[in-house]
Design an enzyme around this catalytic site. Structure first.
Site, short mmCIF file in Angstrom:
data_model
loop_
_atom_site.label_atom_id
_atom_site.label_comp_id
_atom_site.label_asym_id
_atom_site.label_seq_id
_atom_site.Cartn_x
_atom_site.Cartn_y
_atom_site.Cartn_z
N GLU A 275 0.89 -1.18 0.00
CA GLU A 275 0.00 0.00 0.00
C GLU A 275 0.92 1.21 0.00
OE1 GLU A 275 -3.40 0.42 0.39
OE2 GLU A 275 -3.92 -1.69 0.41
P1 NAD Z 1 8.16 4.97 4.81
O1 NAD Z 1 8.18 4.19 3.54
O2 NAD Z 1 9.28 5.89 5.07
O3 NAD Z 1 8.09 4.01 6.08
C1 NAD Z 1 7.02 3.10 6.27
C2 NAD Z 1 7.49 1.98 7.18
O4 NAD Z 1 8.51 1.22 6.51
C3 NAD Z 1 8.11 2.44 8.49
O5 NAD Z 1 7.67 1.59 9.52
C4 NAD Z 1 9.60 2.27 8.24
O6 NAD Z 1 10.35 2.07 9.41
C5 NAD Z 1 9.62 1.03 7.39
N1 NAD Z 1 10.81 0.85 6.56
C6 NAD Z 1 11.66 1.79 6.05
N2 NAD Z 1 12.65 1.19 5.32
C7 NAD Z 1 12.41 -0.14 5.36
C8 NAD Z 1 13.06 -1.29 4.79
N3 NAD Z 1 14.13 -1.16 4.02
N4 NAD Z 1 12.53 -2.51 5.03
C9 NAD Z 1 11.42 -2.67 5.79
N5 NAD Z 1 10.77 -1.61 6.36
C10 NAD Z 1 11.25 -0.37 6.15
O7 NAD Z 1 6.75 5.73 4.79
P2 NAD Z 1 6.22 6.79 5.84
O8 NAD Z 1 6.99 8.04 5.63
O9 NAD Z 1 6.16 6.18 7.19
O10 NAD Z 1 4.71 6.98 5.35
C11 NAD Z 1 4.33 7.88 4.36
C12 NAD Z 1 4.08 7.15 3.06
O11 NAD Z 1 3.11 6.14 3.27
C13 NAD Z 1 3.49 8.04 1.99
O12 NAD Z 1 4.10 7.78 0.76
C14 NAD Z 1 2.02 7.61 1.95
O13 NAD Z 1 1.40 7.87 0.73
C15 NAD Z 1 2.13 6.16 2.26
N6 NAD Z 1 0.87 5.62 2.76
C16 NAD Z 1 0.12 4.80 1.95
C17 NAD Z 1 -1.10 4.31 2.38
C18 NAD Z 1 -1.95 3.43 1.49
O14 NAD Z 1 -2.92 2.85 1.97
N7 NAD Z 1 -1.65 3.29 0.22
C19 NAD Z 1 -1.55 4.62 3.67
C20 NAD Z 1 -0.78 5.43 4.47
C21 NAD Z 1 0.44 5.92 4.01
#
Ligand code: NAD
Length: 529
Positions: A275
């Site tokens: 997502e």
């Molecule tokens: P992010 O990708 O920076 O982090 C999300 C999660 O992934 C965090 O828990 C982080 O610690 C983890 N993570 C980071 N690197 C990783 C790796 N290499 N392996 C495994 N896990 C890792 O995103 P964010 O800044 O927390 O959230 C914002 C983003 O989320 C935006 O792009 C938003 O559009 C998206 N989002 C999408 C939905 C949806 O339903 N499509 C819902 C909410 C947020």
């Protein structure tokens, strides 16, 4: 805490025995760190209030071995959990849901402090979460019940059924923008389907996730440990979850991280549900109610400070209705301000590095010929960003192409509906899309490339337990919510049984009688010609 080994935006990670710098307390937001700290033993993670940098909570951070131990414990408990009646699993979710709602004021305070969103928005997030929990409780049994299958003409002496078998241990990796709702989408469906779950929440909002996981245990003291566990840490710990032998990864977060997770999971052929981000468009057709469209765009673009994956980031408005739409939008945005107090429309930017993205997009909008109808470069503060509305920036600009994830929306004037649809669909992202039209909403919506489309509304689908939600293209794949969302957490297993033999008429035997094929051909000739 005795020393800090690294600072993330809104996050401190420290090794308990390290000597050195003082803790972060207010002041300017720090730079983002690399994502490797927090994976050393004896680490703690401080989550900070994005409005003032105060420490909200200090949590023990996990390391590689504790991640593996938790996945192993989840695996040990899973057969027991899967062996419970569906109604017993639903009852556990129900107890949890009622417990959450009974303490929603306390939880809303925590969400407000850790994520920055206003209390009212936190309460709405909790309301959506308990509604989704109830949907899962109520519908899982029927949606995941085994089904009889038609064995077909060639195997009429057989019976067949498909059963839906839980996957095992599911790893859920979640973001900070909806720190309760986002993880719950995967967690509730995975649990009710008979999986155990290891949740790795964002390093910016671990305390909300800790509360949520503890609430499950508090509401269900009779259950064994290991059904729902949390692992605390940054991206490096998230990466460990993907390598720890889980049976599926449900990731909600940015597209860039989604790509990395898919690559990590490929090493072990672990299935993933991604997502990811969005750049959601709204089309305002010539026959739209401009005031209704403006009300929806104002909320869709600025709620949660624009930090909503399905938030409105682009508007394509037909020239005939443009001025009335803009007047109505400016009226809607009068007096709308961010802040930490109860009257604020939205809060601080949760992840301060996102402020740089918004600043870059505002600069790009100016350089791309955009006119600032509301706000401008001066609206971007250290922790808070005032609303920004840009008219007619070039469509190739970063402010139109990239996810902004802040309180900024672009409006493009278009001359035809075909142009509006083409521009709306011209994006690497395709999460959701909306259209405002009195007469042609369904027809226009059918032309939009998106995981979910809305007519004369925005984002409402996210509050419906029954409506599958997910992306297309750069916004990811797989679905949460609804029957489709439940099916993400089971694998279909077909069971076929020979009910009676037909001596002399066996098709699948090395000693097939010579009359069997001619007979089969006669039967098929009727069926297939
Ligand atoms: P992010 O990708 O920076 O982090 C999300 C999660 O992934 C965090 O828990 C982080 O610690 C983890 N993570 C980071 N690197 C990783 C790796 N290499 N392996 C495994 N896990 C890792 O995103 P964010 O800044 O927390 O959230 C914002 C983003 O989320 C935006 O792009 C938003 O559009 C998206 N989002 C999408 C939905 C949806 O339903 N499509 C819902 C909410 C947020």
């Amino acid at each position: 805490m005795t020393g800090i080994t690294g600072l993330a935006n809104g996050v401190e990670v420290s090794a308990a025995n390290a000597a050195g710098a003082s803790p972060l307390e207010g002041g300017p937001a720090p730079d983002r760190q690399g994502d490797t700290v927090g994976s050393s033993p004896n680490s703690v993670l401080n989550s900070l209030n994005p409005a003032d940098g105060a420490v909200v909570a200090t949590l023990d951070a996990d390391d590689v071995s504790s991640v593996r131990a938790k996945v192993a414990r989840g695996r040990q408990t899973q057969p027991w959990w899967a062996g419970q009646e569906p109604s017993a699993r639903a009852a556990a979710l129900g107890a949890w849901r009622r417990h959450i709602w009974a303490r929603h004021a306390e939880l809303a305070d925590l969400i407000h402090a850790e994520n920055g969103k206003p209390i009212d928005d936190a309460i709405i997030e909790i309301a959506l979460t308990v509604e989704h929990l109830q949907w899962a409780e109520t519908h899982a049994k029927k949606a995941l019940a085994s089904r009889k299958l038609n064995p077909g003409a060639l195997f009429a002496n057989h019976s067949a059924r498909v059963e839906y078998v839980p996957l095992g241990v599911v790893g859920v990796i979640s973001p900070w923008n909806y720190p309760l709702y986002a993880p719950n989408s995967g967690v509730s469906a995975a649990l009710v389907a008979g999986n155990t779950v290891v949740l790795k929440p964002s390093e910016y909002t671990p305390a909300v996730a800790r509360w949520y996981v503890d609430a499950f245990a508090r509401a269900n003291p009779q259950l064994p440990p290991g059904i729902l566990q949390i692992v605390v840490g940054d991206g490096a710990i998230g990466a460990e979850v993907t390598r720890a032998g889980v049976d599926k990864i449900v990731f909600t977060g940015s597209t860039a991280t989604g790509r990395r997770i898919m690559a990590q999971a490929a090493e072990t052929l672990t299935p993933v549900l991604l997502e990811c981000g969005g750049k959601d468009p709204v089309i305002v057709a010539a026959d739209a109610d401009p005031a209704a469209a403006a009300r929806a765009v104002a909320w869709g673009a600025f709620t949660n400070g624009g930090q909503t994956c399905v938030g409105v980031e682009r508007v394509y408005v037909l020239r005939e209705v443009r001025d009335r739409f803009i007047d109505a939008l400016l009226h809607e945005l009068k007096g709308i301000r961010p802040g930490a107090g109860r009257g604020a429309a939205y809060g601080a930017m949760t992840m301060p590095s996102q402020v740089d993205v918004v600043r870059r997009h505002v600069e790009a909008a100016g350089a791309a010929g955009g006119t600032f109808l509301v706000g401008g470069p001066e609206s971007v503060g250290e922790r808070f960003i005032e609303p920004i509305v840009v008219l007619d920036a070039d469509e190739d600009s970063a402010c139109v192409r990239e996810e902004t994830f802040g309180p900024m929306v672009t409006i493009k004037t278009v001359d035809t509906l075909d142009e509006a649809v083409a521009l709306a669909n011209d994006s690497d992202y395709a999460l959701s899309a909306s259209v405002f039209s009195r007469r042609s909403g369904d027809a226009i919506a059918a032309r939009l490339r998106a995981g979910q489309v809305s007519i004369n509304t925005v984002i409402a689908f996210a509050g419906m337990g029954s409506a599958p939600m997910g992306g297309v293209g750069g916004s990811g794949f797989g679905r949460v919510h609804g029957v489709d969302g439940l099916h993400e957490f089971v694998r279909p297993r077909s069971t076929v049984k020979q009910d009676f033999g037909v001596p002399g008429f066996d098709l699948i035997t090395l000693r097939r009688a010579s009359h069997v094929l001619p007979l089969m051909k006669r039967v098929l000739a009727k069926r297939h010609s």
